[in-house]
Design a protein around this motif. Structure first.
Motif, short mmCIF file in Angstrom:
data_model
loop_
_atom_site.label_atom_id
_atom_site.label_comp_id
_atom_site.label_asym_id
_atom_site.label_seq_id
_atom_site.Cartn_x
_atom_site.Cartn_y
_atom_site.Cartn_z
N ARG A 41 0.80 -1.23 0.00
CA ARG A 41 0.00 0.00 0.00
C ARG A 41 0.84 1.28 0.00
O ARG A 41 0.30 2.37 0.12
CB ARG A 41 -0.94 0.00 1.19
CG ARG A 41 -0.28 -0.13 2.54
CD ARG A 41 -1.33 -0.16 3.66
NE ARG A 41 -0.75 -0.21 4.98
CZ ARG A 41 -0.38 -1.33 5.62
NH1 ARG A 41 -0.54 -2.49 5.00
NH2 ARG A 41 0.15 -1.30 6.82
N PHE A 42 2.15 1.13 -0.14
CA PHE A 42 3.02 2.31 -0.19
C PHE A 42 3.78 2.33 -1.52
O PHE A 42 4.12 1.29 -2.07
CB PHE A 42 4.02 2.30 0.97
CG PHE A 42 3.38 2.36 2.33
CD1 PHE A 42 2.93 3.56 2.85
CD2 PHE A 42 3.22 1.20 3.08
CE1 PHE A 42 2.34 3.61 4.11
CE2 PHE A 42 2.63 1.23 4.34
CZ PHE A 42 2.19 2.45 4.85
N ASP A 43 4.05 3.53 -2.00
CA ASP A 43 4.81 3.71 -3.23
C ASP A 43 5.87 4.78 -2.98
O ASP A 43 5.53 5.94 -2.72
CB ASP A 43 3.89 4.14 -4.38
CG ASP A 43 4.60 4.15 -5.73
OD1 ASP A 43 5.83 4.23 -5.75
OD2 ASP A 43 3.89 4.08 -6.77
N MET A 44 7.14 4.38 -3.02
CA MET A 44 8.25 5.29 -2.73
C MET A 44 8.80 5.97 -3.98
O MET A 44 9.87 6.58 -3.94
CB MET A 44 9.38 4.53 -2.02
CG MET A 44 8.98 3.90 -0.70
SD MET A 44 8.58 5.14 0.55
CE MET A 44 8.15 4.07 1.93
N THR A 45 8.08 5.88 -5.08
CA THR A 45 8.56 6.46 -6.34
C THR A 45 8.70 7.98 -6.23
O THR A 45 7.78 8.68 -5.77
CB THR A 45 7.58 6.14 -7.48
OG1 THR A 45 7.43 4.72 -7.57
CG2 THR A 45 8.09 6.68 -8.80
N LEU A 104 5.87 -4.34 7.62
CA LEU A 104 5.29 -3.11 8.18
C LEU A 104 5.12 -2.00 7.15
O LEU A 104 4.24 -1.15 7.29
CB LEU A 104 6.17 -2.61 9.33
CG LEU A 104 6.30 -3.55 10.53
CD1 LEU A 104 7.31 -2.99 11.54
CD2 LEU A 104 4.95 -3.77 11.19
N VAL A 105 5.99 -2.00 6.13
CA VAL A 105 5.91 -0.97 5.09
C VAL A 105 5.87 -1.67 3.72
O VAL A 105 6.81 -1.55 2.92
CB VAL A 105 7.12 -0.01 5.16
CG1 VAL A 105 6.88 1.21 4.26
CG2 VAL A 105 7.36 0.45 6.59
N PRO A 106 4.80 -2.39 3.45
CA PRO A 106 4.71 -3.11 2.17
C PRO A 106 4.57 -2.16 0.99
O PRO A 106 3.63 -1.37 0.93
CB PRO A 106 3.45 -3.97 2.34
CG PRO A 106 2.62 -3.23 3.34
CD PRO A 106 3.60 -2.58 4.28
N CYS A 107 5.54 -2.21 0.10
CA CYS A 107 5.58 -1.26 -1.02
C CYS A 107 5.38 -1.95 -2.37
O CYS A 107 5.59 -3.15 -2.52
CB CYS A 107 6.91 -0.52 -1.03
SG CYS A 107 7.20 0.56 0.38
N THR A 108 5.01 -1.16 -3.33
CA THR A 108 4.96 -1.59 -4.71
C THR A 108 5.13 -0.37 -5.59
O THR A 108 5.18 0.76 -5.08
CB THR A 108 3.61 -2.30 -5.04
OG1 THR A 108 3.71 -2.87 -6.35
CG2 THR A 108 2.46 -1.32 -4.99
N PHE A 109 5.28 -0.55 -6.87
CA PHE A 109 5.36 0.57 -7.80
C PHE A 109 5.10 0.05 -9.21
O PHE A 109 5.09 -1.17 -9.45
CB PHE A 109 6.72 1.28 -7.72
CG PHE A 109 7.84 0.58 -8.44
CD1 PHE A 109 8.40 1.11 -9.58
CD2 PHE A 109 8.36 -0.61 -7.94
CE1 PHE A 109 9.43 0.47 -10.24
CE2 PHE A 109 9.40 -1.26 -8.59
CZ PHE A 109 9.93 -0.71 -9.75
N ALA A 110 4.83 0.96 -10.11
CA ALA A 110 4.52 0.57 -11.49
C ALA A 110 5.80 0.42 -12.29
O ALA A 110 6.56 1.37 -12.45
CB ALA A 110 3.60 1.61 -12.12
N LEU A 131 9.06 -13.96 -12.42
CA LEU A 131 9.35 -14.64 -11.16
C LEU A 131 9.30 -13.74 -9.95
O LEU A 131 9.12 -14.22 -8.82
CB LEU A 131 10.74 -15.29 -11.24
CG LEU A 131 10.93 -16.39 -12.28
CD1 LEU A 131 12.38 -16.86 -12.30
CD2 LEU A 131 9.99 -17.57 -12.00
N ASP A 132 9.47 -12.45 -10.15
CA ASP A 132 9.62 -11.53 -9.03
C ASP A 132 8.64 -10.36 -9.16
O ASP A 132 8.84 -9.46 -9.97
CB ASP A 132 11.06 -11.01 -8.97
CG ASP A 132 11.37 -10.29 -7.67
OD1 ASP A 132 10.58 -10.43 -6.72
OD2 ASP A 132 12.39 -9.60 -7.61
N GLU A 133 7.60 -10.37 -8.35
CA GLU A 133 6.63 -9.29 -8.38
C GLU A 133 7.22 -8.02 -7.77
O GLU A 133 8.16 -8.09 -6.96
CB GLU A 133 5.37 -9.70 -7.61
CG GLU A 133 4.63 -10.88 -8.20
CD GLU A 133 3.39 -11.23 -7.40
OE1 GLU A 133 3.18 -10.62 -6.32
OE2 GLU A 133 2.63 -12.10 -7.85
N PRO A 134 6.71 -6.84 -8.15
CA PRO A 134 7.24 -5.59 -7.61
C PRO A 134 6.77 -5.34 -6.17
O PRO A 134 6.02 -4.41 -5.85
CB PRO A 134 6.68 -4.54 -8.57
CG PRO A 134 5.40 -5.13 -9.06
CD PRO A 134 5.67 -6.61 -9.18
#
Length: 219
Positions: A41-45, A104-110, A131-134
Motif C-alpha cells: 500500500r506504499f509507493d516510494m517512487t 510493516l511498510v509493504p511497497c509496490t510501484f509501477a 518470477l519476481d513481483e514488484p
C-alpha cells in the motif's frame, strides 16, 4: 563430484554450517512476506524515478549478483572464525530488519509491462519480471547484500584478498545498485535504504565482535 569437492574445499569447515543457515534464513526472510496476507500500500517512487529508463542489458548484472554474493560471502568468512560469526550475525540481523520492513511498510510501484521490453537482455528481464513481483522493495536486498560483499573488505585484515578484487567488488556492487534501477526492479529510495542498512549492521556488528581483528586469518 570433483567440482563439488573443490567448492567444499574452498569453504572453511567452521563456516559451512553458518553459511547454510544463512542461506536458509535469507530465503525465509525474502519468501515469507510474499506468502503472508500483506497488501502492498506504499509507493516510494520519486519524480526522478519516472525518468529512469528500463535498460534490459542490466538484467545480466542483476542475475549475476547471486553468484557474486555466494563467492564474497565465503571469501569474507575465510578470514577466521570470529569474522565468520560477525558476518553471519550481521547478515541475520540485516535480513530480519528487511523482513520486518517488508511486513510493516509493504511497497509496490509501477514497472514497465514485460511485452514492451526489447533489446539485449530483454528475454532475461522478462523472466525476472515473471518470477519476481514488484513487492518487498525497501530496502533493496540486492543493494544490501552487495554492500555486505564489499564493505567488510574495506576494513583491515583482508590482506589475502588482492587489491584488484577489492576494487572489482566495489565496482560490481555499484553496478548491481544501478541494475536495480535500470531493470526497474527498484526505485532510488530502495537503493539508498539497502546500502544504509548494510552500513549500519556492519558497524554495529563491529562493536559486538571487537576482538575479531586480532585473530589469525583462517583460524
Amino acid at each position: 563430484m570433483k567440482p563439488i569437492r573443490k567448492i567444499l574445499n574452498f569453504i572453511p569447515q567452521y563456516a559451512r554450517k553458518p553459511l547454510l543457515f544463512l542461506l536458509a534464513f535469507n530465503m525465509l526472510a525474502y519468501i515469507l512476506p510474499s506468502v503472508l496476507p500483506v497488501e502492498p500500500r506504499f509507493d516510494m517512487t520519486l519524480p526522478i524515478d519516472l525518468k529512469i529508463p528500463a535498460i534490459p542489458v542490466f538484467s545480466y548484472i542483476y542475475v549475476l549478483s547471486y553468484v557474486y554474493w555466494a563467492f564474497n560471502y565465503i571469501l569474507i568468512c575465510k578470514k577466521n572464525k570470529s569474522m565468520c560469526k560477525r558476518f553471519v550475525t550481521a547478515e541475520v540481523v540485516g535480513k530480519a530488519v528487511c523482513f520486518l520492513i517488508f511486513m510493516l511498510v509493504p511497497c509496490t510501484f509501477a514497472r514497465p509491462a514485460a511485452d514492451t521490453l526489447s533489446g539485449p537482455g530483454a528475454w532475461l528481464l522478462k523472466i525476472v519480471y515473471a518470477l519476481d513481483e514488484p513487492t518487498r522493495l525497501i530496502p533493496s536486498i540486492h543493494c544490501y547484500a552487495s554492500w555486505m560483499c564489499v564493505r567488510p573488505l574495506m576494513d583491515k585484515g583482508f590482506d589475502y584478498v588482492p587489491a584488484w578484487y577489492k576494487a572489482f567488488s566495489l565496482v560490481f556492487t555499484l553496478l548491481v545498485c544501478l541494475s536495480t534501477l535500470f531493470t526497474r526492479q527498484h526505485v532510488i529510495v530502495d537503493v539508498f535504504a539497502g546500502v544504509l542498512l548494510g552500513e549500519i549492521v556492519w558497524i554495529a556488528s563491529g562493536r559486538m565482535f571487537k576482538d575479531q581483528s586480532k585473530d589469525v586469518a583462517g583460524k
